[in-house]
Design a protein around this motif. Structure first.
Motif, PDB file in Angstrom:
ATOM      1  N   GLN A  87       0.811  -1.210   0.000  1.00  0.00           N
ATOM      2  CA  GLN A  87       0.000   0.000   0.000  1.00  0.00           C
ATOM      3  C   GLN A  87       0.847   1.264   0.000  1.00  0.00           C
ATOM      4  N   VAL A 146       0.764   4.287  -2.901  1.00  0.00           N
ATOM      5  CA  VAL A 146       0.558   5.715  -2.637  1.00  0.00           C
ATOM      6  C   VAL A 146       1.681   6.534  -3.246  1.00  0.00           C
ATOM      7  N   ARG A 165       1.065   9.207  -6.226  1.00  0.00           N
ATOM      8  CA  ARG A 165       1.389  10.614  -5.963  1.00  0.00           C
ATOM      9  C   ARG A 165       2.284  11.166  -7.073  1.00  0.00           C
ATOM     10  N   ARG A 188      -7.786   8.407 -14.196  1.00  0.00           N
ATOM     11  CA  ARG A 188      -8.374   7.540 -13.175  1.00  0.00           C
ATOM     12  C   ARG A 188      -7.500   6.299 -13.039  1.00  0.00           C
ATOM     13  N   THR A 214      -6.883   2.316 -11.200  1.00  0.00           N
ATOM     14  CA  THR A 214      -7.402   1.140 -10.510  1.00  0.00           C
ATOM     15  C   THR A 214      -6.264   0.146 -10.332  1.00  0.00           C
ATOM     16  N   MET A 227      -6.050  12.486  -3.535  1.00  0.00           N
ATOM     17  CA  MET A 227      -5.778  11.226  -4.207  1.00  0.00           C
ATOM     18  C   MET A 227      -7.012  10.361  -4.384  1.00  0.00           C
ATOM     19  N   ASP A 228      -7.914  10.367  -3.406  1.00  0.00           N
ATOM     20  CA  ASP A 228      -9.065   9.486  -3.494  1.00  0.00           C
ATOM     21  C   ASP A 228     -10.068   9.921  -4.562  1.00  0.00           C
ATOM     22  N   SER A 229      -9.867  11.102  -5.166  1.00  0.00           N
ATOM     23  CA  SER A 229     -10.768  11.554  -6.228  1.00  0.00           C
ATOM     24  C   SER A 229     -10.398  10.963  -7.594  1.00  0.00           C
ATOM     25  N   PRO A 254     -10.637   4.203  -7.369  1.00  0.00           N
ATOM     26  CA  PRO A 254     -10.552   3.293  -6.225  1.00  0.00           C
ATOM     27  C   PRO A 254      -9.159   2.783  -5.940  1.00  0.00           C
TER      28      PRO A 254
END
Length: 352
Positions: free
Chosen positions: A6, A10, A14, A29, A31, A346-348, A351
């Motif tokens: 994880q 990130v 980023r 986007r 995934t 980041m979460d925008s 998923p």
């Protein structure tokens, strides 16, 4: 293949989000799978008039993917990039597969990802050293088919200046391009703040006395009246011709064709060149309008189509066997820009 943990995900995302995009649209986007990352165009932030056939989004996606490949390598992961994995899905740009490669060579460009930025100030000083130019050339050529063209003093430089000025003035002459441009400027942020998406006025380097007039230009009726007095031509001169004329370096990113795969590769090459320039202490301002408009995909008004033909004809001698995509103005600024474009949370971006 290895599962990316994880923290690594990130860091990689980023880096991708830090890439440049037209008008700071951030049209990506993401995934994640266990060992792969899918990159898609965000249809809600792409496909505008200048982005017909996703030219600008493909460029941005290429830059985004290259940032992630570079960052992944710095974390000990090698990447395999499969471009447009499914022919029937025009929004699915790439699948990046990762494998652990602790002994792989790290890419020094990773150190410039966070500091890369657009600088619209001028004048810039200092000649571009031949060694720096050679490094920029080498970075472009790391991506198959991409290269830099350097218009020399005299006829080539004069032609390049005219083409960039013409393209930038078209953004104010065309009602469709004018509406697109001003819709991306977040005037509500004011002249001293930045925003997480779109262009903050503070990043545009508009002189203080001109700011009220510039804000008024967002109204189509005002722009129409001003254009009767040559406003579009003057804006093209101020935003393009003059800054380039007062800067020591200008190059044009060239790719083999207008195919989406080549435009995407051009975005990867653009990012490598920009990061190398950042490491060399050079300021950079991109001008994509001339290249993008010359491709003939943008549906401008009929009375402006002849101008598009002039762009295409003028670029051809500079590009040789290829298509010019983005001009880059290069030089050395006295100081860094006081404001830089922001990024969304980041979460925008999906998923991931």
């Amino acid at each position: 293949m290895w599962t990316v943990n994880q923290d690594m995900k990130v860091d990689i995302l980023r880096a991708g989000i830090a890439a440049p995009s037209a008008d700071n649209s951030q049209p990506w986007r993401f995934t994640w799978g266990d060992d792969h990352l899918d990159v898609r165009i965000d249809a809600t932030r792409s496909g505008n008039v200048s982005d017909t056939r996703y030219v600008l989004s493909d460029l941005a996606a290429g830059a985004c993917v290259e940032n992630m490949v570079i960052q992944g390598r710095s974390l000990g992961y090698a990447a395999q990039v499969d471009v447009f994995p499914e022919a029937g899905d025009e929004l699915w740009i790439a699948r990046i597969r990762w494998r652990r490669d602790p002994d792989g060579q790290r890419d020094p460009l990773a150190a410039a990802i966070d500091s890369r930025h657009t600088d619209r100030s001028f004048p810039w000083r200092g000649a571009i050293a031949p060694s720096a130019q050679a490094r920029l050339d080498a970075q472009a050529e790391r991506i198959e088919g991409a290269r830099l063209c350097w218009p020399r003093a005299g006829r080539e430089k004069s032609m390049a200046l005219k083409l960039v000025r013409l393209a930038e003035s078209l953004r104010f002459r065309s009602p469709a391009l004018h509406a697109e441009l001003f819709s991306s400027i977040r005037f509500a942020a004011g002249w001293d703040a930045v925003c997480e998406e779109g262009l903050a006025p503070a990043t545009l380097a508009v002189e203080r006395p001109m700011r009220p007039a510039f804000e008024a230009m967002r109204r189509p009726a005002v722009m129409r009246v001003l254009n009767r007095f040559g406003a579009a031509a003057m804006l093209g001169w101020r935003s393009a011709w003059l800054p380039i004329r007062l800067s020591p370096g200008l190059c044009l990113l060239v790719v083999p064709s207008a195919a989406r795969t080549d435009v995407f590769a051009g975005g990867r090459a653009l990012q490598r060149v920009w990061l190398e320039a950042t490491l060399a202490g050079l300021s950079v301002q991109p001008y994509a309008a001339a290249g993008v408009l010359s491709l003939g995909f943008v549906p401008v008004e009929p009375h402006l189509r002849q101008a598009l033909s002039r762009l295409d004809a003028g670029l051809a001698p500079l590009c040789g066997n290829g298509r010019g995509l983005v001009f880059l103005r290069l030089g050395q600024s006295r100081s860094a820009p006081p404001r830089r474009s922001g990024r969304r949370a980041m979460d925008s971006f999906g998923p991931g």
